[in-house]
Design a protein around this motif. Structure first.
Motif, mmCIF file in Angstrom:
data_model
loop_
_atom_site.group_PDB
_atom_site.id
_atom_site.type_symbol
_atom_site.label_atom_id
_atom_site.label_comp_id
_atom_site.label_asym_id
_atom_site.label_seq_id
_atom_site.Cartn_x
_atom_site.Cartn_y
_atom_site.Cartn_z
ATOM 1 N N ASN A 49 25.906 30.536 45.011
ATOM 2 C CA ASN A 49 24.737 31.287 44.586
ATOM 3 C C ASN A 49 23.866 30.443 43.647
ATOM 4 O O ASN A 49 22.641 30.496 43.714
ATOM 5 C CB ASN A 49 25.156 32.598 43.909
ATOM 6 N N LEU A 50 24.503 29.648 42.796
ATOM 7 C CA LEU A 50 23.757 28.780 41.891
ATOM 8 C C LEU A 50 23.035 27.676 42.662
ATOM 9 O O LEU A 50 21.929 27.292 42.297
ATOM 10 C CB LEU A 50 24.687 28.163 40.844
ATOM 11 N N ASN A 51 23.680 27.177 43.707
ATOM 12 C CA ASN A 51 23.013 26.188 44.564
ATOM 13 C C ASN A 51 21.706 26.733 45.088
ATOM 14 O O ASN A 51 20.665 26.069 45.041
ATOM 15 C CB ASN A 51 23.903 25.819 45.765
ATOM 16 N N TRP A 52 21.753 27.942 45.610
ATOM 17 C CA TRP A 52 20.560 28.552 46.185
ATOM 18 C C TRP A 52 19.478 28.757 45.119
ATOM 19 O O TRP A 52 18.307 28.499 45.362
ATOM 20 C CB TRP A 52 20.897 29.867 46.871
ATOM 21 N N VAL A 53 19.888 29.215 43.970
ATOM 22 C CA VAL A 53 18.930 29.447 42.883
ATOM 23 C C VAL A 53 18.278 28.129 42.464
ATOM 24 O O VAL A 53 17.055 28.052 42.309
ATOM 25 C CB VAL A 53 19.610 30.139 41.679
ATOM 26 N N LEU A 54 19.077 27.081 42.299
ATOM 27 C CA LEU A 54 18.537 25.788 41.889
ATOM 28 C C LEU A 54 17.646 25.165 42.963
ATOM 29 O O LEU A 54 16.762 24.370 42.660
ATOM 30 C CB LEU A 54 19.665 24.824 41.518
ATOM 31 N N GLU A 55 17.863 25.542 44.210
ATOM 32 C CA GLU A 55 17.015 25.057 45.299
ATOM 33 C C GLU A 55 15.754 25.907 45.457
ATOM 34 O O GLU A 55 14.936 25.652 46.328
ATOM 35 C CB GLU A 55 17.799 25.048 46.614
ATOM 36 N N GLY A 56 15.621 26.954 44.632
ATOM 37 C CA GLY A 56 14.429 27.785 44.666
ATOM 38 C C GLY A 56 14.516 28.972 45.598
ATOM 39 O O GLY A 56 13.535 29.694 45.786
ATOM 40 N N GLN A 57 15.671 29.205 46.181
ATOM 41 C CA GLN A 57 15.855 30.350 47.073
ATOM 42 C C GLN A 57 16.308 31.547 46.240
ATOM 43 O O GLN A 57 17.473 31.914 46.223
ATOM 44 C CB GLN A 57 16.895 30.019 48.153
ATOM 45 N N ILE A 58 15.342 32.163 45.552
ATOM 46 C CA ILE A 58 15.688 33.217 44.595
ATOM 47 C C ILE A 58 15.398 34.626 45.090
ATOM 48 O O ILE A 58 15.797 35.594 44.449
ATOM 49 C CB ILE A 58 14.964 32.975 43.252
#
Length: 108
Positions: A49-58
């Motif tokens: 989930n943190l990967n997605w957030v850091l990639e901008g997929q929020i």
């Protein structure tokens, strides 16, 4: 007499790549940096989930309390790594200045 160019002018076309190589070498020669880098990647691999957030997929994502703590830890590790990188680049600049001054005859 030929014009003496500074390092940046001489290598402007590959300057970013040069810096990336210097920083990349920290993973091999600086144990503290190596551990931080491994810990950073370890945390990301365990927290998709943190990967997605850091990639901008929020969109539609929420972080639970644990993920917020892990995000905070990631940010701290990131800043610790950036501090080591900045010190490495600072001393590299000093090294380049020394050889430049020696080359133009200021230092003997």
């Amino acid at each position: 007499m030929s014009e003496i160019k500074n390092f940046y002018e001489e290598h402007e076309d590959m300057f970013e790549e040069y810096l990336e190589n210097i920083i990349g070498n920290l993973k091999n020669k600086n144990e503290k940096y190596k551990k931080l880098y491994q810990e950073y990647n370890n945390l990301l691999s365990k927290n998709k989930n943190l990967n997605w957030v850091l990639e901008g997929q929020i969109a539609g994502r929420t972080l639970n309390n644990y993920e917020c703590k892990m995000l905070s830890k990631l940010v701290q590790i990131f800043y610790d790594m950036k501090e080591i990188e900045a010190k490495e680049l600072f001393f590299l600049g000093g090294n380049e200045a020394y050889f430049y001054f020696k080359n133009i005859g200021i230092l003997k």
